[in-house]
Structure formats: structure tokens, C-alpha cells
Design an enzyme around this catalytic site. Structure first.
Site, PDB file in Angstrom:
ATOM      1  N   TYR A 211       0.805  -1.236   0.000  1.00 40.35           N
ATOM      2  CA  TYR A 211       0.000   0.000   0.000  1.00 40.35           C
ATOM      3  C   TYR A 211       0.835   1.282   0.000  1.00 40.35           C
ATOM      4  CZ  TYR A 211      -3.956  -3.076   0.762  1.00 40.35           C
ATOM      5  OH  TYR A 211      -4.905  -4.063   0.619  1.00 40.35           O
ATOM      6  N   HIS A 342     -19.680 -17.021  -7.752  1.00 38.90           N
ATOM      7  CA  HIS A 342     -19.301 -15.732  -7.171  1.00 38.90           C
ATOM      8  C   HIS A 342     -18.815 -14.802  -8.291  1.00 38.90           C
ATOM      9  CE1 HIS A 342     -18.371 -12.983  -3.935  1.00 38.90           C
ATOM     10  NE2 HIS A 342     -17.381 -12.594  -4.711  1.00 38.90           N
ATOM     11  N   ALA A 343     -19.378 -13.593  -8.334  1.00 34.56           N
ATOM     12  CA  ALA A 343     -19.134 -12.689  -9.463  1.00 34.56           C
ATOM     13  C   ALA A 343     -17.664 -12.268  -9.560  1.00 34.56           C
ATOM     14  CB  ALA A 343     -19.996 -11.438  -9.303  1.00 34.56           C
ATOM     15  N   HIS A 372     -20.603  -3.053 -10.470  1.00 36.92           N
ATOM     16  CA  HIS A 372     -19.325  -3.306  -9.802  1.00 36.92           C
ATOM     17  C   HIS A 372     -18.357  -4.032 -10.753  1.00 36.92           C
ATOM     18  CE1 HIS A 372     -16.746  -4.442  -6.307  1.00 36.92           C
ATOM     19  NE2 HIS A 372     -16.498  -5.490  -7.061  1.00 36.92           N
ATOM     20  N   GLU A 373     -18.847  -5.086 -11.371  1.00 35.08           N
ATOM     21  CA  GLU A 373     -17.966  -5.889 -12.233  1.00 35.08           C
ATOM     22  C   GLU A 373     -17.541  -5.115 -13.481  1.00 35.08           C
ATOM     23  OE1 GLU A 373     -16.623  -8.362 -11.049  1.00 35.08           O
ATOM     24  OE2 GLU A 373     -17.970  -8.676  -9.360  1.00 35.08           O
ATOM     25  N   HIS A 376     -14.641  -2.966 -12.911  1.00 36.85           N
ATOM     26  CA  HIS A 376     -13.346  -3.667 -13.035  1.00 36.85           C
ATOM     27  C   HIS A 376     -12.900  -3.713 -14.510  1.00 36.85           C
ATOM     28  CE1 HIS A 376     -12.887  -5.126  -8.956  1.00 36.85           C
ATOM     29  NE2 HIS A 376     -13.982  -5.850  -8.966  1.00 36.85           N
ATOM     30  N   GLU A 400     -11.880  -2.108  -6.563  1.00 36.02           N
ATOM     31  CA  GLU A 400     -13.203  -2.453  -6.038  1.00 36.02           C
ATOM     32  C   GLU A 400     -14.123  -1.237  -5.937  1.00 36.02           C
ATOM     33  OE1 GLU A 400     -13.915  -5.477  -5.923  1.00 36.02           O
ATOM     34  OE2 GLU A 400     -11.882  -6.280  -6.061  1.00 36.02           O
ATOM     35  N   HIS A 500     -14.349 -15.609  -0.217  1.00 35.04           N
ATOM     36  CA  HIS A 500     -12.976 -15.087  -0.316  1.00 35.04           C
ATOM     37  C   HIS A 500     -11.978 -15.821   0.568  1.00 35.04           C
ATOM     38  CE1 HIS A 500     -15.767 -12.123  -1.809  1.00 35.04           C
ATOM     39  NE2 HIS A 500     -14.786 -11.499  -2.427  1.00 35.04           N
ATOM     40  N   ARG A 509      -9.467  -4.828   0.727  1.00 35.15           N
ATOM     41  CA  ARG A 509      -9.750  -4.024  -0.454  1.00 35.15           C
ATOM     42  C   ARG A 509     -11.201  -3.534  -0.483  1.00 35.15           C
ATOM     43  NH1 ARG A 509      -8.629  -8.619  -4.943  1.00 35.15           N
ATOM     44  NH2 ARG A 509      -6.611  -8.436  -3.915  1.00 35.15           N
ATOM     45  N   TYR A 510     -12.121  -4.350   0.006  1.00 37.89           N
ATOM     46  CA  TYR A 510     -13.538  -3.957  -0.053  1.00 37.89           C
ATOM     47  C   TYR A 510     -13.866  -2.904   1.008  1.00 37.89           C
ATOM     48  CZ  TYR A 510     -13.748  -8.148  -2.911  1.00 37.89           C
ATOM     49  OH  TYR A 510     -13.512  -9.092  -3.879  1.00 37.89           O
TER      50      TYR A 510
END
Ligand code: X8Z
Ligand code: ZN
Length: 601
Positions: A211, A342-343, A372-373, A376, A400, A500, A509-510
Site C-alpha cells: 500500500y 461468485h461474481a 461493480h464488475e 473492473h 473495487e 474469499h 480491499r472492499y
């Protein structure tokens, strides 16, 4: 003569001290050569690994799993070899360009699960991770004589309102993760050893090192961010506890205890939007927006949801999705085979072969997830102009946050623009709409934080395997204020019931994304000249915002996230105050509504 002697000496040194000799080779020119070869090798095997991983995730069987484990082991071996080699240039960092230094750091830090270099370790690790992922994806429950697959169990948790049935589905799903525990123990051992070989104290420290700041400072930073938004969560929790108490009574929802995790409308109690009708604060009279119903009534299909989300991005000036996206994506669940539901969003060649993999159903949750996807995918395509090692985000919260930031622009005004709402609701609808959004966005925060707090404790050994489940529930209670519906059995491995964990996707990350999405959104609204209350802003159709947003996205991981954040938002820090501002009217309302209540747990 002189020259000869020198080279003889160098050869001699190489024989006696091989490591020093390689350090001799640590020149700027060699660093450049090493990096370009590393990028070439990683790209080549990366594309093959992605294609095989896609095949396995969309067609789970013995052979696709075998292929995935094999290529994944090869990929890990290469990544570890390159990470070790990258360290050799540490001593000449001062002589290298900032870009070269950044690439070397990326090579050293960005392996999610490193294997040690011992023979067979990478293969064993890959075999375990593929099996864990398959165990999750193919999990089912037996309910009333029917076999229910994983994604349908999620729907049941959203829709059922009978506490006994909810408990049954919730508990049965967690039977699937019990057998994962031995694999998880072995996996933690191997990956920790891999991390230690690379110079980290454990895998958790390695994850926290990515990070652009000191890993300990990062741990403090997420606590600071949580402190900024926790008052909001506490208020939402309290209101929900009281409304659930009204709905289910004192036996099921005692006011002096954490809330039962199976009553919150989600398998993991991570977002609670689907129980809005049940927990809408009784003092709020106005109607919100029932997106589930609007989508049903307008005969939306999964495909139409994807097209709608695409249109949001093109309205900002982004290119349409390529033909291959439509040909190759998995938008709905195939009928006749096991897949990972899972997406996720993919870029298989790191250029333009972008796709989503979902088992989309027509509901508000999936409407959000599709945005959301696609976020990405839009990001992946934007940074494909960078060198391969920079084709990523500079901080995994960024990836994300993109689609979710765009989804904040799904305001009533926007829904009216695209014909889903006949007329925009009055300003009275602000509170119910904010409550709906808080049930997802705010409720998620402590969950987003604790998943990796648990893994950090597991990786460091602070929690031993026989304490893993208790430790999980201690965090669930401390941060979320929730509890299991009944005491958990000694052999439970409840963290494994969340994708996850067996899927080995880092989760902080979320949490970061929840914070960042509001920062990005606020900046975009300011750029668009918006002057009203933050939560009513939609930058749909604003190409100027799109251009400035794209400028950040296309930088990828070529610079520190602080620089990218500053270029788009004007600040170098992650900051929860944009989120607090967004929810201000709700916060004021809940402060008042909760003032004489027994909040907390
Ligand atoms: O896993 C996801 C995405 C894929 S990156 C669907 N999310 C987290 C989850 O489902 O737990 C999005 C929100 C949080
Ligand atoms: Zn995502």
C-alpha cells in the site's frame, strides 16, 4: 593483461561467492533487461493461466481442475523466482529510475500466496487452493427434499422471513466449509513459509506491504478510517436491532444482545438491503425506491442489466464493450455444469479480452454487482496502455471502488432518465433512500474490515487452528455486533463459508473501496459542478467527469496511489468524511430516533 586478470578474479569470485557475483551484475542496464524479460515471461504464462482459470471457473471438472492446479503452480514458481531475483537490485535502488524501482517492488510484493522454493511446494499449494475453491463453488444444501446450489442459498437468505427456516439454511450452508479446515491449515503453513523466504514475518505482513506505506502504518490507517465511520454504523445497527425486535419479538431479537446473523437478509450478514421492508425506521413515512420491483415490472433480463450498466459507462465517454465481451462472458448460470457463481471480472490477455463471470438474477443486488464488475473491466481496459507490471490498480481498494462509485449515481433522477421510474420521488424520499443505501454500504463496513483482521491473526499465529472459529466470532461480535443463531460446533470452520476465504482473495480491499468510492464520487460531483446535497448527485452523461476519471484509471499501478488519488480528488489521504457527508441527513435522523434506545451490544 590487466583486463584478463580482472576477469579471472571476477570468475574466481563467482565460484566462491555466487550471491556476491550476482550482485556484481546488479547494474542499471541489467535491471532494465531483467524487468523487460520478467514482464514478457509473466505475460506469457499469465495469459495461459488466465485462460485455464476461466475454463475451470466456468466448467468445474476433474480435468479443468488438474490443468488449473498445474499452471497455477508454474505461475507461482515463476513469480517467486522473479521476486527473489528482484531483491538483488535492492542495493542499487538509488541508481535506478523511479519506474524501475516501482516495478521491482511490485515483483517483490504482489504475490497473494507465495510458495517456498522447496521442491513440490508450489504444486502442493496449487492443488490445495484449487480444491478449496471447488469445494466452495460446488457446495449445496438439502432443504425440504431439494438440493439447493450455492447461489440459490443466497437468494433464500435474502427472501425468507421465518427465523427457523433462516437458521436452517444458514446452518446447513456452513456444513460445506467444515471439510475445508485441514486444507486451510496446510495452505497457511506453506504460504507463510513462502512469505518468510521472501523476507516477511508472515503472509499477513506481506499483504499489508502493498500500500505504498509501512505495513504497520497501514494497519493503523484502516483503524483510523473505521473510527471515522463507526458512529454511522452504530446508528444503523441500533435502528435495525429495534425494528427487528418489533418484527420478531424479544425471544428472537433480545435488545441487550448482538443481532442474530441469519436475520439480516444475507448469508454473511455483510449487507442488509434486502430486509429494508422489515427494518425501515417506523418514523420514516415516505416510500423509498423498490428497485427489485421496478426491474421485475420493466421485464429486465440479466442481459438487459449488463447493457444498462454498459450504457452508464459509455455515457461518460468510455468505449463500448468489445464484441468478444458479449460472446465470451458468463452472464447467467449454465444449466448443466458446476461453475464458480461468485461474481468476478476478467481480462484474459491483459489487453481487450475483458469479460464478466456471474450467475446474474434480476434483482437490486445483482444490478449493483453488474455495475461493480463492469467497473473492473473498464479499469482493466483503461490501463492496458501501461507496461505489463503496471496493468493493475495502485491500491487494491481502487479496483473495487470504480463500479461502486458509478453505482452511487443510480439516483431516482437517473432511474427516471432510463425509464425505470415514471416520476422522480419528492425530497421526502431522501431518508428512505439513504436508509436503503446504508443497509448495504454502511452495514458492510465492519465486515469488510474484519475478514482480513481474522486472516492477519491466522497468518501471524495469534490464532491457532483450534481457536480459528472462536476468533472469527469474536471479531464478528466486536465489529459487527452480531452472533450466530446457536452455539457453533467445535468442528465448524465458518470463515470458509465466505467465498474469499477458500478463494484466497484479500478482503481489506472492499473496506477501502467503501471509503474510496465516496471520495471518488464526491470529487466527480464537484467536477460536474453539482451544488446540491451530495446524495442526490448523479454524474450520468458527464463526459468531462469521464475524461478526468479515465486519466486516473489509465495510470494503473505506474505511480503510488496517493498520487492518483490526489490527481482526481485533490487529497493524498483516504478519508471517510465524504461517506459521512453523504449520509448526513440519515445520521441526523437516527441520532434523534435512537437517543433513548439501548444501542450497542
Ligand atoms: O466479491 C465481491 C465482488 C467481486 S470482486 C462481487 N464483492 C465482495 C463480496 O461479495 O463479498 C463486492 C462487495 C464485497
Ligand atoms: Zn470486485
Amino acid at each position: 593483461m590487466h583486463k584478463k586478470l580482472l576477469s579471472a578474479l571476477l570468475v574466481g569470485t563467482a565460484i566462491l561467492m555466487p550471491l556476491d557475483a550476482s550482485a556484481q551484475r546488479a547494474t542499471k542496464a541489467n535491471a532494465e533487461k531483467f524487468l523487460s524479460e520478467a514482464e514478457e515471461r509473466l505475460s506469457e504464462i499469465g495469459e495461459e493461466a488466465s485462460r485455464i482459470a476461466w475454463l475451470r471457473a466456468t466448467y468445474i471438472n476433474y480435468d479443468s481442475s488438474w490443468l488449473e492446479a498445474k499452471i497455477s503452480a508454474e505461475y507461482t514458481e515463476l513469480a517467486v523466482e522473479l521476486a527473489n531475483e528482484a531483491s538483488r537490485y535492492d542495493r542499487i535502488r538509488g541508481k535506478l529510475t523511479p519506474q524501475q524501482v516501482r516495478k521491482l517492488d511490485i515483483l517483490k510484493q504482489s504475490i497473494t500466496l507465495p510458495a517456498p522454493t522447496t521442491d513440490g511446494a508450489a504444486a502442493r499449494l496449487a492443488e490445495i487452493t484449487t480444491r478449496l475453491d471447488n469445494t466452495y463453488a460446488t457446495g449445496t444444501i438439502e432443504l425440504d427434499g431439494e438440493t439447493i446450489p450455492q447461489n440459490r442459498t443466497e437468494t433464500l437468505m435474502r427472501e425468507l422471513k421465518d427465523p427457523a427456516k433462516l437458521e436452517e439454511v444458514w446452518t446447513k450452508w456452513r456444513e460445506n466449509s467444515k471439510p475445508m479446515k485441514d486444507d486451510y491449515i496446510a495452505m497457511v503453513d506453506i504460504a507463510n513459509e513462502g512469505a518468510r523466504e521472501l523476507g516477511y514475518s508472515d503472509l499477513g505482513q506481506m499483504w499489508r506491504s502493498n500500500y505504498d506505506m509501512d505495513p504497520d502504518a497501514f494497519a493503523e490507517e484502516v483503524d483510523r478510517l473505521w473510527g471515522q465511520v463507526k458512529p454511522l454504523y452504530d446508528n444503523v445497527h441500533c435502528a435495525v436491532k429495534y425494528e427487528l425486535n418489533e418484527a420478531y419479538g424479544d425471544d428472537v431479537v433480545p435488545l441487550d444482545q448482538p443481532i442474530r446473523a441469519d436475520l439480516l437478509g444475507n448469508m454473511w450478514a455483510q449487507q442488509w438491503g434486502s430486509i429494508y421492508d422489515l427494518v425501515k425506521p417506523s418514523g420514516i413515512e415516505a416510500e423509498g425506491v423498490d428497485l427489485d420491483k421496478l426491474l421485475q415490472e420493466a421485464d429486465y433480463t440479466p442481459l438487459k442489466i449488463v447493457e444498462t450498466a454498459e450504457e452508464f459507462f459509455t455515457s461518460l465517454g468510455f468505449d463500448e464493450l468489445p464484441e468478444t465481451f458479449w460472446e465470451r462472458s458468463q452472464i447467467t448460470k449454465p444449466a448443466d455444469r458446476d461453475v464458480v457463481c461468485h461474481a468476478s471480472a476478467w481480462n484474459l490477455d491483459d489487453v481487450d479480452d475483458i469479460r464478466i463471470k456471474m450467475c446474474t438474477e434480476v434483482n437490486a443486488d445483482d444490478f449493483q454487482t453488474v455495475h461493480h464488475e463492469l467497473g473492473h473491466n473498464i479499469y482493466q481496459r483503461a490501463y492496458n496502455i501501461q507496461d505489463p507490471l503496471f496493468r493493475n490498480d495502485p491500491n487494491d481498494g481502487f479496483h473495487e471502488a470504480i463500479g461502486d462509485m458509478v453505482a452511487l449515481s443510480i439516483t431516482p433522477a437517473y432511474l427516471q432518465q432510463i425509464g425505470l421510474l415514471d416520476e422522480a420521488p419528492s425530497d421526502d424520499a431522501d431518508l428512505p433512500i439513504l436508509m436503503q443505501k446504508a443497509l448495504d454500504g454502511v452495514a458492510f463496513l465492519p465486515f469488510g474490515l474484519l475478514v482480513d483482521k481474522w486472516r492477519w491473526q491466522v497468518f501471524s499465529g495469534e490464532l491457532q487452528p483450534d481457536e480459528w472459529n472462536e476468533g472469527w466470532w469474536a471479531l464478528r461480535e466486536e465489529y459487527q455486533g452480531i452472533r450466530p443463531p446457536a452455539e457453533r460446533p467445535a468442528d465448524a470452520f465458518d470463515p470458509g463459508a465466505k467465498y474469499h476465504i477458500p478463494g484466497n482473495t484479500p478482503y481489506m480491499r472492499y473496506f477501502l473501496a467503501r471509503i474510496l468510492q465516496f471520495q471518488f464520487y464526491k470529487a466527480a460531483c464537484e467536477q460536474s459542478g453539482w451544488e446540491g446535497p451530495l446524495h442526490r448527485c448523479s454524474f450520468y452523461g458527464n463526459e468531462e467527469v469521464g475524461t478526468r476519471f479515465n486519466a486516473m484509471l489509465e495510470k494503473g499501478n505506474s505511480q503510488a496511489w496517493q498520487d492518483s488519488l490526489e490527481e482526481f480528488t485533490g487529497t493524498r489521504d483516504m478519508d471517510g468524511s465524504a461517506m459521512v457527508e453523504y449520509f448526513r441527513p440519515l445520521m441526523d435522523y437516527l441520532d434523534e430516533a435512537n437517543k433513548d434506545r439501548n444501542c450497542g451490544w
